[in-house]
Design an enzyme around this catalytic site. Structure first.
Site, PDB file in Angstrom:
ATOM      1  N   TYR A   1       0.855  -1.191   0.000  1.00 14.77           N
ATOM      2  CA  TYR A   1       0.000   0.000   0.000  1.00 14.77           C
ATOM      3  C   TYR A   1       0.889   1.238   0.000  1.00 14.77           C
ATOM      4  CZ  TYR A   1      -3.678   3.248   1.606  1.00 14.77           C
ATOM      5  OH  TYR A   1      -4.562   4.290   1.731  1.00 14.77           O
ATOM      6  N   CYS A   2       0.625   2.154  -0.949  1.00 17.70           N
ATOM      7  CA  CYS A   2       1.337   3.433  -1.033  1.00 17.70           C
ATOM      8  C   CYS A   2       2.847   3.161  -1.161  1.00 17.70           C
ATOM      9  CB  CYS A   2       0.983   4.289   0.185  1.00 17.70           C
ATOM     10  SG  CYS A   2       1.604   5.991   0.122  1.00 17.70           S
ATOM     11  N   LEU A   3       3.684   3.739  -0.303  1.00 20.76           N
ATOM     12  CA  LEU A   3       5.123   3.505  -0.374  1.00 20.76           C
ATOM     13  C   LEU A   3       5.451   2.030  -0.179  1.00 20.76           C
ATOM     14  CD1 LEU A   3       6.666   6.448   1.686  1.00 20.76           C
ATOM     15  CD2 LEU A   3       5.883   6.411  -0.668  1.00 20.76           C
TER      16      LEU A   3
ATOM     17  N   LEU B   1      -1.657  -1.279  -4.050  1.00 21.53           N
ATOM     18  CA  LEU B   1      -2.760  -0.397  -3.677  1.00 21.53           C
ATOM     19  C   LEU B   1      -2.281   1.052  -3.680  1.00 21.53           C
ATOM     20  CD1 LEU B   1      -4.201  -2.413  -0.632  1.00 21.53           C
ATOM     21  CD2 LEU B   1      -4.785  -2.632  -3.062  1.00 21.53           C
TER      22      LEU B   1
ATOM     23  N   GLY C   1       3.894  -0.394  -1.473  1.00 21.87           N
ATOM     24  CA  GLY C   1       3.815  -1.012  -2.788  1.00 21.87           C
ATOM     25  C   GLY C   1       5.064  -0.749  -3.610  1.00 21.87           C
TER      26      GLY C   1
END
Length: 605
Positions: free
Chosen positions: A342-344, A370, A346
């Site tokens: 998720y975010c960083l 994500l 990912g």
């Protein structure tokens, strides 16, 4: 060994330090060893950053110098702006005259407005703004706002980055001076004051005093949040099954008699606490997956302190993703794992996956990204705070304290949505005297984390400034990695109004990999779009799979052609994973019991 001949280890360190300089990209300028005489420079910049909110005065100066100098060399633009100004003044005067005549004739200033607010601007929705003289104030403000936008854009010769910076900062000043922010020009505040006998102002003064007191107390201020990890959020049952100096690994207890054979590992961003993925029971993605028969593991990052200043991006890959994968494999015995970032998180997961592909490690059954970017050429409004001058200035502040402070990061995100997160809050909290509406998502948003100096400097330079990952210059363990080496299927989620990871930037993953990519675009923003439990109103998504050998479809064409589906995207993703998770098996045994979830690291402040 000769004293003049460096060892292999020394050569490796030097190779890592130089980064991509041999390919024409400047070497990272992380201030690990300060040149003689440069300490004063860093101290000055760190001290100055306390008064500028971490914004580099030089970066702002460069942007305004670029804009003003090119505007001075553009007489046709100046003439156009002068003509625009006279036209707007004339429109406003005509509107003022019509309003006065309407008011005299009917007692109501109901003249048609000469300019409408932007769709997302809700400051002047109340009917009270249509009364004289408040209608004149807000109409004049909107006309002025429109003129300044045209003045700061479309000036020939100005760099796009500097144009964005100037436009953004001018908008901040205008938002601060909007008539909605002051009692004397806000009819809603005046009506509320009369109706309550001034109670709203008394409540607002108390709120202001409480905020000042908490700011003065700093870390010693009492926690006012209604939602707290381990009490009413982050309460899905589980255990801490692995711990090192950077992560705790949580394993969630099974909720079904049988489970999918392939377990799932979450890699959240370290810029935030992991429990956005495990909020209240009704909107917890973790609980949803466990109830659907998945064995779920979660990385919980340590909240770094000054002594963690030397933690690098490579440490986050090794101690974070790789150690967690090793632990999941030991505990479950599964040959492969679904990994979700998720975010960083990912971005880091993509780095780890490319490294594993390079090294012949086939333990990833799939990757889910994500709201995560791997190409940072178009990173959205965050790019306003990222250029060489700004990063160097930020590095000075981090060098002094060893980490990026939570207030600095929170301030940057608040500025991106200043109307909603700054001025609207102050209006409601201080002038209208309203109590703040608490929610699990708001409480999570306020539970910020720090970031170690070295890691954040490397992240900003190697990814945002130089775009090394997308352009094939990124190295792990001293060797280059390439995203096209990833052969695990990918599920990528973009959110429609994301200001942190714009969905078109997330969509670029299809250009940079050579595997099947299923892309899903959902309504909502960076956080609320991901937290999308079934049954939530006004949710929709688009979904399509792009085979690795199919012709490319650009993002806008994809958005026009792919059908919409109402509801949450969670079931669609869960079904995609279930197809790739093998047969149902008995739940694996829980790993070593190092304490109950949510563990200790998530509670660090």
């Amino acid at each position: 060994m000769s004293k003049t001949q460096p060892s292999n280890a020394e050569q490796q360190v030097e190779h890592e330090r130089q980064g991509s300089a041999w390919q024409g990209v400047p070497a990272p300028d992380y201030p690990e060893s300060v040149p003689e005489g440069a300490t004063l420079d860093l101290l000055l910049n760190a001290w100055l950053g306390k008064f500028t909110g971490g914004i580099s005065p030089a970066a702002l100066g460069n942007a305004y110098a670029d804009w003003l100098s090119h505007l001075a060399l553009a007489p046709s633009k100046q003439l156009t702006l002068l003509q625009e100004a006279w036209k707007k003044i004339g429109r406003w005067q005509q509107y003022a005259l019509q309003s006065a005549l309407q008011s005299a004739q009917s007692g109501s200033a109901s003249a048609p407005p000469c300019i409408a607010p932007l769709p997302q601007d809700r400051r002047f929705e109340d009917p009270a703004w249509q009364r004289w003289p408040y209608n004149l104030a807000y109409q004049g403000f909107l006309l002025q706002q429109q003129w300044w936008h045209r003045a700061t854009t479309g000036v020939r010769g100005v760099s796009p980055h500097h144009e964005d910076v100037v436009t953004f900062t001018v908008r901040q000043w205008l938002d601060m001076l909007a008539p909605s922010n002051f009692m004397l020009t806000n009819p809603v505040v005046q009506q509320t004051t009369l109706a309550s006998g001034g109670a709203n102002l008394a409540n607002g003064a108390q709120h202001l005093a409480d905020d000042w007191r908490r700011a003065a107390m700093g870390a010693h201020a009492p926690d006012q949040r209604s939602y707290k990890a381990g009490e009413n959020v982050a309460v899905t049952p589980g255990k801490v099954v692995y711990r090192n100096d950077l992560i705790e690994l949580l394993q969630y207890a099974p909720a079904t008699a049988s489970v999918h054979a392939t377990p799932l590992l979450f890699v959240p961003a370290w810029i935030m606490k992991y429990y956005i993925l495990d909020l209240s029971p009704h909107n917890s993605l973790v609980r949803h997956l466990v109830q659907q028969g998945h064995t779920v593991f979660m990385i919980s990052w340590k909240n770094p302190l000054e002594e963690d200043r030397e933690l690098s991006l490579e440490d986050y890959r090794q101690l974070g993703v790789m150690d967690a994968l090793d632990a999941v494999a030991r505990i479950t015995g599964a040959p492969q794992v679904h990994a979700t970032g998720y975010c960083l998180g990912g971005t880091l997961l993509a780095i780890a996956a490319a490294t594993m592909a390079r090294d012949g490690d086939a333990r990833l059954a799939s990757l889910t990204m994500l709201a995560s970017q791997v190409d940072f050429k178009e990173p959205g409004e965050l790019s306003l705070f990222i250029d060489e001058s700004q990063v160097s200035f930020l590095e000075a502040a981090m060098w002094k304290q060893g980490y990026l402070d939570t207030k600095q990061m929170a301030g940057a995100f608040q500025l991106l949505r200043s109307n909603d997160l700054i001025w609207s809050r102050r209006l409601n909290h201080y002038l209208l005297g309203l109590d703040e509406q608490d929610s699990d998502l708001m409480a999570w948003n306020a539970d910020a984390t720090r970031m170690p100096c070295r890691m954040h400097s490397e992240y900003l330079r190697r990814l945002f400034l130089h775009n090394d990952l997308a352009e094939g210059r990124y190295r792990t363990a001293g060797r280059h990695i390439a995203l096209p080496d990833i052969d695990a299927p990918i599920f990528a989620v973009g959110t429609l109004t994301d200001h942190v990871a714009p969905w078109r930037s997330v969509y670029k993953l299809q250009l940079l990999t050579d595997t099947d990519v299923t892309f899903l675009l959902t309504s909502g923003g960076h956080n609320a779009g991901v937290v999308s439990p079934p049954g939530q109103a006004r949710r929709s998504y688009q979904l399509a799979t792009h085979p690795h050998d199919a012709p490319y479809i650009d993002a806008d064409s994809w958005q026009r052609e792919v059908p919409h589906h109402d509801g949450s995207w969670w079931p669609a993703w869960q079904a995609w994973m279930a197809e790739r998770s093998g047969a149902q098996v008995a739940p694996p045994a829980m790993g070593p019991d190092l304490g109950d979830a949510p563990g200790n690291y998530v509670l660090q402040t």
